[in-house]
Design a protein around this motif. Structure first.
Motif, PDB file in Angstrom:
ATOM      1  N   LYS A  82       1.126   9.443   6.641  1.00  0.00           N
ATOM      2  CA  LYS A  82      -0.059   8.621   6.387  1.00  0.00           C
ATOM      3  C   LYS A  82      -0.318   7.616   7.509  1.00  0.00           C
ATOM      4  CE  LYS A  82      -2.095   6.207   2.474  1.00  0.00           C
ATOM      5  NZ  LYS A  82      -1.895   5.749   1.109  1.00  0.00           N
ATOM      6  N   ALA A  83       0.748   6.989   7.999  1.00  0.00           N
ATOM      7  CA  ALA A  83       0.615   5.943   9.026  1.00  0.00           C
ATOM      8  C   ALA A  83       1.908   5.877   9.840  1.00  0.00           C
ATOM      9  CB  ALA A  83       0.314   4.605   8.377  1.00  0.00           C
ATOM     10  N   PRO A  84       2.058   6.752  10.838  1.00  0.00           N
ATOM     11  CA  PRO A  84       3.317   6.826  11.601  1.00  0.00           C
ATOM     12  C   PRO A  84       3.718   5.508  12.255  1.00  0.00           C
ATOM     13  CG  PRO A  84       1.680   8.419  12.407  1.00  0.00           C
ATOM     14  CD  PRO A  84       1.052   7.659  11.298  1.00  0.00           C
ATOM     15  N   ASN A  85       2.765   4.675  12.600  1.00  0.00           N
ATOM     16  CA  ASN A  85       3.080   3.406  13.262  1.00  0.00           C
ATOM     17  C   ASN A  85       3.807   2.431  12.342  1.00  0.00           C
ATOM     18  OD1 ASN A  85       0.532   3.248  11.831  1.00  0.00           O
ATOM     19  ND2 ASN A  85       0.296   1.217  12.735  1.00  0.00           N
ATOM     20  N   VAL A  86       3.613   2.552  11.040  1.00  0.00           N
ATOM     21  CA  VAL A  86       4.243   1.627  10.093  1.00  0.00           C
ATOM     22  C   VAL A  86       5.764   1.746  10.170  1.00  0.00           C
ATOM     23  CG1 VAL A  86       4.567   1.129   7.628  1.00  0.00           C
ATOM     24  CG2 VAL A  86       2.276   1.471   8.537  1.00  0.00           C
ATOM     25  N   ILE A  87       6.266   2.952  10.193  1.00  0.00           N
ATOM     26  CA  ILE A  87       7.721   3.162  10.254  1.00  0.00           C
ATOM     27  C   ILE A  87       8.271   2.633  11.573  1.00  0.00           C
ATOM     28  CG2 ILE A  87       9.567   4.890  10.261  1.00  0.00           C
ATOM     29  CD1 ILE A  87       8.225   4.461   7.507  1.00  0.00           C
ATOM     30  N   GLU A  88       7.573   2.886  12.665  1.00  0.00           N
ATOM     31  CA  GLU A  88       8.029   2.402  13.980  1.00  0.00           C
ATOM     32  C   GLU A  88       7.997   0.875  14.046  1.00  0.00           C
ATOM     33  OE1 GLU A  88       9.565   4.202  16.277  1.00  0.00           O
ATOM     34  OE2 GLU A  88       9.331   5.797  14.804  1.00  0.00           O
ATOM     35  N   ASP A  89       6.935   0.270  13.514  1.00  0.00           N
ATOM     36  CA  ASP A  89       6.837  -1.199  13.499  1.00  0.00           C
ATOM     37  C   ASP A  89       7.994  -1.800  12.696  1.00  0.00           C
ATOM     38  OD1 ASP A  89       4.521  -1.001  14.956  1.00  0.00           O
ATOM     39  OD2 ASP A  89       3.176  -1.408  13.268  1.00  0.00           O
ATOM     40  N   ARG A  90       8.302  -1.181  11.585  1.00  0.00           N
ATOM     41  CA  ARG A  90       9.390  -1.679  10.738  1.00  0.00           C
ATOM     42  C   ARG A  90      10.743  -1.556  11.433  1.00  0.00           C
ATOM     43  NH1 ARG A  90      12.949  -0.592   6.696  1.00  0.00           N
ATOM     44  NH2 ARG A  90      12.979  -2.151   5.043  1.00  0.00           N
ATOM     45  N   LYS A  91      10.941  -0.455  12.149  1.00  0.00           N
ATOM     46  CA  LYS A  91      12.204  -0.273  12.874  1.00  0.00           C
ATOM     47  C   LYS A  91      12.364  -1.314  13.983  1.00  0.00           C
ATOM     48  CE  LYS A  91      13.076   4.487  11.742  1.00  0.00           C
ATOM     49  NZ  LYS A  91      13.124   5.859  12.123  1.00  0.00           N
ATOM     50  N   GLU A 121       9.677   7.705   2.870  1.00  0.00           N
ATOM     51  CA  GLU A 121       9.500   7.424   4.297  1.00  0.00           C
ATOM     52  C   GLU A 121       8.712   8.547   4.963  1.00  0.00           C
ATOM     53  OE1 GLU A 121      12.159   6.529   8.276  1.00  0.00           O
ATOM     54  OE2 GLU A 121      13.032   6.107   6.316  1.00  0.00           O
ATOM     55  N   GLU A 122       8.960   9.775   4.550  1.00  0.00           N
ATOM     56  CA  GLU A 122       8.237  10.929   5.104  1.00  0.00           C
ATOM     57  C   GLU A 122       6.745  10.840   4.778  1.00  0.00           C
ATOM     58  OE1 GLU A 122       7.963  13.661   7.694  1.00  0.00           O
ATOM     59  OE2 GLU A 122       9.927  12.837   7.204  1.00  0.00           O
ATOM     60  N   ASP A 123       6.407  10.438   3.553  1.00  0.00           N
ATOM     61  CA  ASP A 123       4.999  10.264   3.158  1.00  0.00           C
ATOM     62  C   ASP A 123       4.324   9.202   4.031  1.00  0.00           C
ATOM     63  OD1 ASP A 123       5.356  12.075   1.060  1.00  0.00           O
ATOM     64  OD2 ASP A 123       5.677  10.497  -0.440  1.00  0.00           O
ATOM     65  N   ILE A 124       5.039   8.107   4.252  1.00  0.00           N
ATOM     66  CA  ILE A 124       4.485   7.018   5.060  1.00  0.00           C
ATOM     67  C   ILE A 124       4.277   7.484   6.498  1.00  0.00           C
ATOM     68  CG2 ILE A 124       4.875   4.685   5.960  1.00  0.00           C
ATOM     69  CD1 ILE A 124       6.505   4.141   3.367  1.00  0.00           C
ATOM     70  N   GLU A 162       0.815  -1.220   0.000  1.00  0.00           N
ATOM     71  CA  GLU A 162       0.000   0.000   0.000  1.00  0.00           C
ATOM     72  C   GLU A 162       0.848   1.268   0.000  1.00  0.00           C
ATOM     73  OE1 GLU A 162      -2.603  -0.214   3.385  1.00  0.00           O
ATOM     74  OE2 GLU A 162      -3.554  -2.061   2.682  1.00  0.00           O
ATOM     75  N   TYR A 163       2.105   1.154   0.381  1.00  0.00           N
ATOM     76  CA  TYR A 163       2.978   2.328   0.489  1.00  0.00           C
ATOM     77  C   TYR A 163       4.003   2.385  -0.641  1.00  0.00           C
ATOM     78  CZ  TYR A 163       0.750   2.281   4.988  1.00  0.00           C
ATOM     79  OH  TYR A 163      -0.188   2.254   5.969  1.00  0.00           O
ATOM     80  N   ASP A 164       3.855   1.533  -1.642  1.00  0.00           N
ATOM     81  CA  ASP A 164       4.803   1.503  -2.747  1.00  0.00           C
ATOM     82  C   ASP A 164       4.830   2.861  -3.446  1.00  0.00           C
ATOM     83  OD1 ASP A 164       6.694  -0.045  -4.243  1.00  0.00           O
ATOM     84  OD2 ASP A 164       5.288   0.018  -5.918  1.00  0.00           O
ATOM     85  N   GLY A 165       6.021   3.361  -3.680  1.00  0.00           N
ATOM     86  CA  GLY A 165       6.188   4.644  -4.360  1.00  0.00           C
ATOM     87  C   GLY A 165       6.217   5.841  -3.433  1.00  0.00           C
TER      88      GLY A 165
END
Length: 136
Positions: free
Chosen positions: A29-38, A23-26, A17-20
């Protein structure tokens, strides 16, 4: 003369869903996604996308094929894929491979002695040496 060959299995991690998006856009849109990935970079799977485990599974057949080639090989790919391929070739475990800095604008030559000795790496710079965090 080298003959080019493309492997779809060497495509970048599919961000679903976040293709393209950057990281700033994500983050917007969904701050938890970046934290979960980290928290779990290796196992995190983007919604409707892939994880590093998926990339590793995709690369298995490619790496098996490349290991049988007796001539020099030039590999051009994406950062996440190159991390996993580099880890495979240099005998680095997955957890360490995902944190490996793969330089841009550089040729990394890895040679083997054919007798089971350790791989030997040599680097050849091609351009700017600054490296930004790619978020992968």
């Amino acid at each position: 003369q080298m003959r080019g060959q493309q492997f779809r299995n060497m495509d970048e991690v599919y961000a679903g869903e976040y293709d393209g998006l950057t990281e700033e856009d994500i983050k917007q849109k969904a701050p938890n996604v970046i934290e979960d990935r980290k928290r779990d970079k290796l196992g995190f799977r983007y919604p409707r996308g892939e994880s590093y485990y998926d990339v590793i599974a995709r690369l298995e057949s490619v790496m098996s094929h490349l290991e049988r080639i007796q001539q020099p090989i030039l590999i051009i790919s994406h950062q996440a894929v190159l991390r996993m391929m580099y880890g495979w070739l240099m005998h680095i475990n997955r957890e360490a491979a995902i944190e490996t800095q793969v330089p841009q604008h550089m040729i990394v030559k890895i040679t083997f002695d054919g007798l089971g000795g350790p791989p030997v790496e040599r680097r050849y710079p091609l351009g700017p040496m600054e490296m930004a965090d790619d978020g992968q």
